[in-house]
Design a protein around this motif. Structure first.
Motif, PDB file in Angstrom:
ATOM      1  N   VAL A 142      -5.850  56.236  25.920  1.00 54.42           N
ATOM      2  CA  VAL A 142      -5.202  55.902  26.335  1.00 54.42           C
ATOM      3  C   VAL A 142      -4.250  56.128  24.794  1.00 54.42           C
ATOM      4  N   LEU A 143      -4.246  57.524  24.094  1.00 57.77           N
ATOM      5  CA  LEU A 143      -3.273  57.295  23.267  1.00 57.77           C
ATOM      6  C   LEU A 143      -2.630  58.653  23.966  1.00 57.77           C
ATOM      7  N   ALA A 144      -2.866  59.141  25.126  1.00 58.86           N
ATOM      8  CA  ALA A 144      -1.834  59.391  25.695  1.00 58.86           C
ATOM      9  C   ALA A 144      -0.925  59.135  26.833  1.00 58.86           C
ATOM     10  N   ALA A 145      -1.837  57.459  27.178  1.00 56.97           N
ATOM     11  CA  ALA A 145      -0.178  57.020  28.239  1.00 56.97           C
ATOM     12  C   ALA A 145       0.546  55.820  27.081  1.00 56.97           C
ATOM     13  N   GLY A 146      -0.387  55.957  25.900  1.00 53.29           N
ATOM     14  CA  GLY A 146       1.081  54.975  25.252  1.00 53.29           C
ATOM     15  C   GLY A 146       2.375  56.073  24.418  1.00 53.29           C
ATOM     16  N   PHE A 147       2.131  57.356  24.328  1.00 56.46           N
ATOM     17  CA  PHE A 147       2.595  58.009  24.264  1.00 56.46           C
ATOM     18  C   PHE A 147       3.865  58.352  25.386  1.00 56.46           C
TER      19      PHE A 147
END
Length: 153
Positions: free
Chosen positions: A46-51
């Motif tokens: 989730v964090l990697a995709a959002g970034f």
């Protein structure tokens, strides 16, 4: 302690306005992260995709702004980024100044000025993508110029 608190407060306000200038990429990244979280993906994904989504939106906007030559299309791309940034800046100033000033004309005027400053900061940040330190436009591809001195006989 009072000086350190003042410096910390000014730094915090600078961070808020810098984040407000990046409202569209932050919103796109947060929206993608929340969508993936609802789908059941893990925290790291989730964090990697959002970034990555936020980064792609910012870089795509900068690429379009620097590569499009039509002033009308450039203005539309810039407004796409500056509009949400101006709204976020307006809300930040309303929240911060509302702690010290009662609701009224002064608060609305300060909030409008903060929103305009944040929108212009987002517009300038988008335009800075294709310029060097002196503000001159840098082409996307540089061509090497070879200078061959004339030989003397």
């Amino acid at each position: 302690m009072l000086i350190l608190g003042g410096i910390t407060a000014l730094y915090f306000i600078w961070l808020l306005f810098r984040a407000a200038a990046l409202t569209l990429p932050l919103y796109a990244g947060a929206g993608a992260a929340l969508l993936l979280h609802d789908q059941g993906y893990g925290l790291a994904a989730v964090l990697a995709a959002g970034f990555m989504i936020g980064l792609v939106v910012q870089l795509t906007g900068q690429l379009f702004y620097t590569s499009i030559r039509s002033p009308l299309l450039r203005a539309l791309v810039a407004l796409l980024f500056a509009g949400p940034a101006g709204f976020a800046g307006y809300q930040v100033v309303t929240g911060l100044a509302g702690l010290a000033i009662d609701k009224g004309v002064w608060l609305d005027g300060l909030a409008l000025a903060g929103g305009l400053c944040t929108a212009s900061s987002a517009w300038r940040g988008l335009g800075r993508a294709g310029s060097d330190e002196q503000g001159e436009s840098v082409p996307l591809t540089r061509t090497a110029r070879v200078s061959i001195p004339a030989s003397r006989a």
